[in-house]
Design an enzyme around this catalytic site. Sequence first.
Site, PDB file in Angstrom:
ATOM      1  N   ASN A   7      30.945  89.775 -20.955  1.00  0.00           N
ATOM      2  CA  ASN A   7      30.554  88.673 -19.924  1.00  0.00           C
ATOM      3  C   ASN A   7      29.748  87.473 -19.789  1.00  0.00           C
ATOM      4  OD1 ASN A   7      31.874  87.622 -17.444  1.00  0.00           O
ATOM      5  ND2 ASN A   7      29.741  88.419 -16.388  1.00  0.00           N
TER       6      ASN A   7
ATOM      7  N   ASP B 297      27.657  97.849 -27.848  1.00  0.00           N
ATOM      8  CA  ASP B 297      28.125  97.976 -26.348  1.00  0.00           C
ATOM      9  C   ASP B 297      26.660  99.594 -26.457  1.00  0.00           C
ATOM     10  OD1 ASP B 297      28.619  99.667 -24.044  1.00  0.00           O
ATOM     11  OD2 ASP B 297      30.635  99.257 -24.925  1.00  0.00           O
TER      12      ASP B 297
ATOM     13  N   SER C  85      21.266  96.704  -6.278  1.00  0.00           N
ATOM     14  CA  SER C  85      21.996  95.580  -5.417  1.00  0.00           C
ATOM     15  C   SER C  85      21.802  96.057  -4.388  1.00  0.00           C
ATOM     16  CB  SER C  85      23.415  95.809  -5.930  1.00  0.00           C
ATOM     17  OG  SER C  85      24.469  94.487  -4.589  1.00  0.00           O
TER      18      SER C  85
ATOM     19  N   THR D  37      23.906  95.461  -2.063  1.00  0.00           N
ATOM     20  CA  THR D  37      25.371  96.128  -2.009  1.00  0.00           C
ATOM     21  C   THR D  37      25.253  97.823  -1.236  1.00  0.00           C
ATOM     22  OG1 THR D  37      27.433  96.828  -2.307  1.00  0.00           O
ATOM     23  CG2 THR D  37      26.503  97.037  -3.719  1.00  0.00           C
TER      24      THR D  37
ATOM     25  N   TYR E 289      32.363  99.543  -7.557  1.00  0.00           N
ATOM     26  CA  TYR E 289      30.276  98.872  -7.911  1.00  0.00           C
ATOM     27  C   TYR E 289      29.708  99.276  -7.426  1.00  0.00           C
ATOM     28  CZ  TYR E 289      27.047  95.640  -8.504  1.00  0.00           C
ATOM     29  OH  TYR E 289      25.724  94.736  -8.584  1.00  0.00           O
TER      30      TYR E 289
ATOM     31  N   LYS F 206      25.991 101.934  -8.833  1.00  0.00           N
ATOM     32  CA  LYS F 206      24.816 101.301  -8.746  1.00  0.00           C
ATOM     33  C   LYS F 206      23.861 102.647  -7.686  1.00  0.00           C
ATOM     34  CE  LYS F 206      24.590  97.694 -10.425  1.00  0.00           C
ATOM     35  NZ  LYS F 206      23.955  97.003 -11.545  1.00  0.00           N
TER      36      LYS F 206
ATOM     37  N   LEU G  96      29.689  82.779  -3.394  1.00  0.00           N
ATOM     38  CA  LEU G  96      29.900  81.434  -2.400  1.00  0.00           C
ATOM     39  C   LEU G  96      29.005  80.571  -3.363  1.00  0.00           C
ATOM     40  CD1 LEU G  96      30.312  80.413  -0.510  1.00  0.00           C
ATOM     41  CD2 LEU G  96      28.041  80.535   1.079  1.00  0.00           C
TER      42      LEU G  96
ATOM     43  N   PRO H  77      38.405  90.834   4.288  1.00  0.00           N
ATOM     44  CA  PRO H  77      38.097  92.521   3.923  1.00  0.00           C
ATOM     45  C   PRO H  77      36.268  92.710   3.216  1.00  0.00           C
ATOM     46  CG  PRO H  77      40.345  92.177   3.174  1.00  0.00           C
ATOM     47  CD  PRO H  77      39.367  90.634   3.239  1.00  0.00           C
ATOM     48  N   GLY H  78      35.283  94.032   4.156  1.00  0.00           N
ATOM     49  CA  GLY H  78      34.801  94.462   3.984  1.00  0.00           C
ATOM     50  C   GLY H  78      32.904  93.904   3.945  1.00  0.00           C
TER      51      GLY H  78
HETATM   52  P1  NAD Z   1      26.283  89.606 -16.153  1.00  0.00           P
HETATM   53  O1  NAD Z   1      27.360  90.018 -16.154  1.00  0.00           O
HETATM   54  O2  NAD Z   1      25.761  87.663 -16.355  1.00  0.00           O
HETATM   55  O3  NAD Z   1      25.377  89.858 -17.004  1.00  0.00           O
HETATM   56  C1  NAD Z   1      25.660  91.038 -17.186  1.00  0.00           C
HETATM   57  C2  NAD Z   1      25.696  91.583 -19.268  1.00  0.00           C
HETATM   58  O4  NAD Z   1      25.296  91.961 -19.356  1.00  0.00           O
HETATM   59  C3  NAD Z   1      26.893  90.771 -19.165  1.00  0.00           C
HETATM   60  O5  NAD Z   1      25.914  88.898 -21.080  1.00  0.00           O
HETATM   61  C4  NAD Z   1      27.594  91.040 -20.622  1.00  0.00           C
HETATM   62  O6  NAD Z   1      28.523  91.022 -21.388  1.00  0.00           O
HETATM   63  C5  NAD Z   1      26.505  92.034 -20.458  1.00  0.00           C
HETATM   64  N1  NAD Z   1      27.168  93.836 -20.742  1.00  0.00           N
HETATM   65  C6  NAD Z   1      27.963  94.448 -19.917  1.00  0.00           C
HETATM   66  N2  NAD Z   1      28.458  95.736 -20.463  1.00  0.00           N
HETATM   67  C7  NAD Z   1      27.474  95.597 -21.627  1.00  0.00           C
HETATM   68  C8  NAD Z   1      28.191  97.004 -22.812  1.00  0.00           C
HETATM   69  N3  NAD Z   1      29.165  97.686 -22.502  1.00  0.00           N
HETATM   70  N4  NAD Z   1      27.066  96.808 -23.556  1.00  0.00           N
HETATM   71  C9  NAD Z   1      26.816  95.658 -24.110  1.00  0.00           C
HETATM   72  N5  NAD Z   1      26.342  94.888 -22.606  1.00  0.00           N
HETATM   73  C10 NAD Z   1      27.243  94.844 -21.988  1.00  0.00           C
HETATM   74  O7  NAD Z   1      26.009  90.227 -15.095  1.00  0.00           O
HETATM   75  P2  NAD Z   1      24.043  89.457 -13.806  1.00  0.00           P
HETATM   76  O8  NAD Z   1      24.788  88.743 -13.188  1.00  0.00           O
HETATM   77  O9  NAD Z   1      23.479  88.567 -15.013  1.00  0.00           O
HETATM   78  O10 NAD Z   1      23.890  90.517 -13.833  1.00  0.00           O
HETATM   79  C11 NAD Z   1      23.250  91.511 -14.424  1.00  0.00           C
HETATM   80  C12 NAD Z   1      22.570  93.141 -13.611  1.00  0.00           C
HETATM   81  O11 NAD Z   1      22.069  92.737 -12.309  1.00  0.00           O
HETATM   82  C13 NAD Z   1      24.008  93.769 -13.291  1.00  0.00           C
HETATM   83  O12 NAD Z   1      24.049  95.252 -13.366  1.00  0.00           O
HETATM   84  C14 NAD Z   1      24.866  93.650 -11.926  1.00  0.00           C
HETATM   85  O13 NAD Z   1      25.313  94.545 -11.669  1.00  0.00           O
HETATM   86  C15 NAD Z   1      23.361  93.197 -11.238  1.00  0.00           C
HETATM   87  N6  NAD Z   1      23.650  93.066  -9.564  1.00  0.00           N
HETATM   88  C16 NAD Z   1      24.059  91.304  -9.706  1.00  0.00           C
HETATM   89  C17 NAD Z   1      23.633  90.389  -8.248  1.00  0.00           C
HETATM   90  C18 NAD Z   1      24.590  89.561  -8.872  1.00  0.00           C
HETATM   91  O14 NAD Z   1      25.193  88.397  -8.313  1.00  0.00           O
HETATM   92  N7  NAD Z   1      24.675  88.729 -10.012  1.00  0.00           N
HETATM   93  C19 NAD Z   1      23.221  91.403  -7.607  1.00  0.00           C
HETATM   94  C20 NAD Z   1      23.032  92.656  -7.540  1.00  0.00           C
HETATM   95  C21 NAD Z   1      23.302  93.223  -9.097  1.00  0.00           C
HETATM   96  C1  UD1 Z   2      29.070  90.336  -2.935  1.00  0.00           C
HETATM   97  C2  UD1 Z   2      29.226  91.157  -2.628  1.00  0.00           C
HETATM   98  C3  UD1 Z   2      28.015  91.997  -3.149  1.00  0.00           C
HETATM   99  C4  UD1 Z   2      27.413  92.442  -4.366  1.00  0.00           C
HETATM  100  C5  UD1 Z   2      26.946  90.775  -4.698  1.00  0.00           C
HETATM  101  C6  UD1 Z   2      26.654  89.831  -4.866  1.00  0.00           C
HETATM  102  C7  UD1 Z   2      31.253  91.726  -1.870  1.00  0.00           C
HETATM  103  C8  UD1 Z   2      31.659  92.013  -0.352  1.00  0.00           C
HETATM  104  N1  UD1 Z   2      30.484  92.436  -1.922  1.00  0.00           N
HETATM  105  O1  UD1 Z   2      28.960  90.002  -1.687  1.00  0.00           O
HETATM  106  O2  UD1 Z   2      28.682  93.654  -3.572  1.00  0.00           O
HETATM  107  O3  UD1 Z   2      26.179  92.938  -4.739  1.00  0.00           O
HETATM  108  O4  UD1 Z   2      28.325  89.521  -3.738  1.00  0.00           O
HETATM  109  O5  UD1 Z   2      27.419  89.505  -6.693  1.00  0.00           O
HETATM  110  O6  UD1 Z   2      32.065  91.444  -2.199  1.00  0.00           O
HETATM  111  N2  UD1 Z   2      31.792  83.517   1.301  1.00  0.00           N
HETATM  112  C9  UD1 Z   2      32.842  82.774   1.575  1.00  0.00           C
HETATM  113  N3  UD1 Z   2      34.284  81.841   0.739  1.00  0.00           N
HETATM  114  C10 UD1 Z   2      34.402  82.535  -0.833  1.00  0.00           C
HETATM  115  C11 UD1 Z   2      33.094  83.220  -1.192  1.00  0.00           C
HETATM  116  C12 UD1 Z   2      32.027  83.384  -0.073  1.00  0.00           C
HETATM  117  O7  UD1 Z   2      32.670  81.927   3.277  1.00  0.00           O
HETATM  118  O8  UD1 Z   2      34.665  81.808  -1.367  1.00  0.00           O
HETATM  119  C13 UD1 Z   2      30.587  84.125   2.200  1.00  0.00           C
HETATM  120  C14 UD1 Z   2      31.186  85.650   2.340  1.00  0.00           C
HETATM  121  O9  UD1 Z   2      32.153  85.731   3.537  1.00  0.00           O
HETATM  122  C15 UD1 Z   2      29.632  85.633   2.071  1.00  0.00           C
HETATM  123  C16 UD1 Z   2      29.337  84.734   1.638  1.00  0.00           C
HETATM  124  O10 UD1 Z   2      30.371  83.768   1.402  1.00  0.00           O
HETATM  125  O11 UD1 Z   2      29.307  85.636   4.189  1.00  0.00           O
HETATM  126  C17 UD1 Z   2      28.533  85.302   0.534  1.00  0.00           C
HETATM  127  O12 UD1 Z   2      29.554  85.655  -0.390  1.00  0.00           O
HETATM  128  P1  UD1 Z   2      28.951  85.986  -1.895  1.00  0.00           P
HETATM  129  O13 UD1 Z   2      28.717  85.355  -2.613  1.00  0.00           O
HETATM  130  O14 UD1 Z   2      30.405  87.252  -2.460  1.00  0.00           O
HETATM  131  O15 UD1 Z   2      28.427  87.281  -1.373  1.00  0.00           O
HETATM  132  P2  UD1 Z   2      28.365  88.891  -0.463  1.00  0.00           P
HETATM  133  O16 UD1 Z   2      29.411  89.205  -0.381  1.00  0.00           O
HETATM  134  O17 UD1 Z   2      26.952  88.702  -0.035  1.00  0.00           O
END
Ligand code: NAD
Ligand code: UD1
Length: 333
Positions: free
Chosen positions: A35, A58, A124, A126, A148, A152, A199, A292-293
Amino acid sequence: MKILVTGGCGYIGSHTCVELLDANYEIVVIDNFSNSKPDVIDKIKQITGKDFTFYEGDVQDKELLNKIFKENKIDAAIHFAGFKAVGESVAKPLMYYRNNLDTTLSLLEVMNDHNCKKIVFSSSATVYGKPDTLPIKETAPLSTTNPYGTTKLMIEDILRDVYKSDNTWSIAILRYFNPIGAHKSGLIGENPNGIPNNLMPYIVKVATHELDHLNVFGNDYNTKDGTGVRDYIHVVDLAKGHISAINYVLNHTGCDTYNLGTGHGYSVLDLVNTFKEVNHVEVAYQITDRRPGDIDACYADPSKAKEILNWEANLEIEEMCKDAYNFVQKDNN
Ligand code: NAD
Ligand code: UD1
């Protein structure tokens, strides 16, 4: 000090690599580009003016991890690698359980074998499910609504069990709220392929006319304007939280959990209006049904991270909106 960063080419990982290098840590990065794109490596080097070791592969691959630990004296790891799309995890649960759990198990086993017992893990908000009380404290009840989130929570439990079995480990579990924004340089940020789920990436694609309008998922929530409220945190602030967490785990043992958020809740319309204002662009939107959710509101009590890790978020929502837009304007990919 040398830090292994798994998933270091991803959105949060790349920003954390920059902060680690700026703080004079040496880093070793592993990513399989599932990703992310290889050009992130040069961009991190360009921003920091520093070099680092990269392994393509990996994190599930224990042989490769063993090689990395043999070739580098790793002091601690930050584990970002994993899949993160909620909807996809519902459609492909096995893929999520396999990747998120196996990367963690392989990493922990190899770390243990090499007597490297210091780790920072990306959890997260979440894991709080539908919170009963706001702001959310780390002690709030935990539950999940999708595979997902369950991965976590399972990994958090694994880490707590590892510490219980051997209290020489030092583990920081970081529960991120909603990271948005990008590095000031505009070189690294978040630009998902296709139609975004979250969003901010969606707003950005409407602003750049890649998408026609934003669907605002519901305006009948129990919030100030009826739209969902979240704790948006600038990804650079979040990245800095990892430096504080690494400093802490390097100097203590234990297993503890920290919210990384700002403590402020903003609605969907707050974010849309701020984005329009600071970037002088239009963001067309329509109110549609709830997703939903989704929950009404979710924001952190970040006081524990301030007290123990000496970290707090500083950047405001205006900065988050400006930097998110600056990145897509500069991103030529
Ligand atoms: P991202 O997808 O941008 O980064 C994840 C990276 O890990 C990518 O570069 C991908 O190529 C690499 N990867 C995935 N599986 C792999 C594997 N098996 N071996 C080697 N590399 C692998 O995601 P991010 O937004 O940077 O998130 C990083 C971490 O934080 C994740 O664990 C995600 O679940 C957690 N997280 C993210 C958010 C968010 O909103 N972005 C929120 C809460 C938690
Ligand atoms: C989502 C995930 C959450 C994850 C987080 C960060 C779901 C249900 N939850 O959270 O598990 O940890 O992302 O990656 O997917 N919204 C709109 N229009 C859009 C997109 C979002 O109105 O097109 C609203 C949503 O209803 C919410 C807010 O924007 O109120 C934020 O949404 P989003 O960015 O998807 O984050 P979370 O829902 O908080």
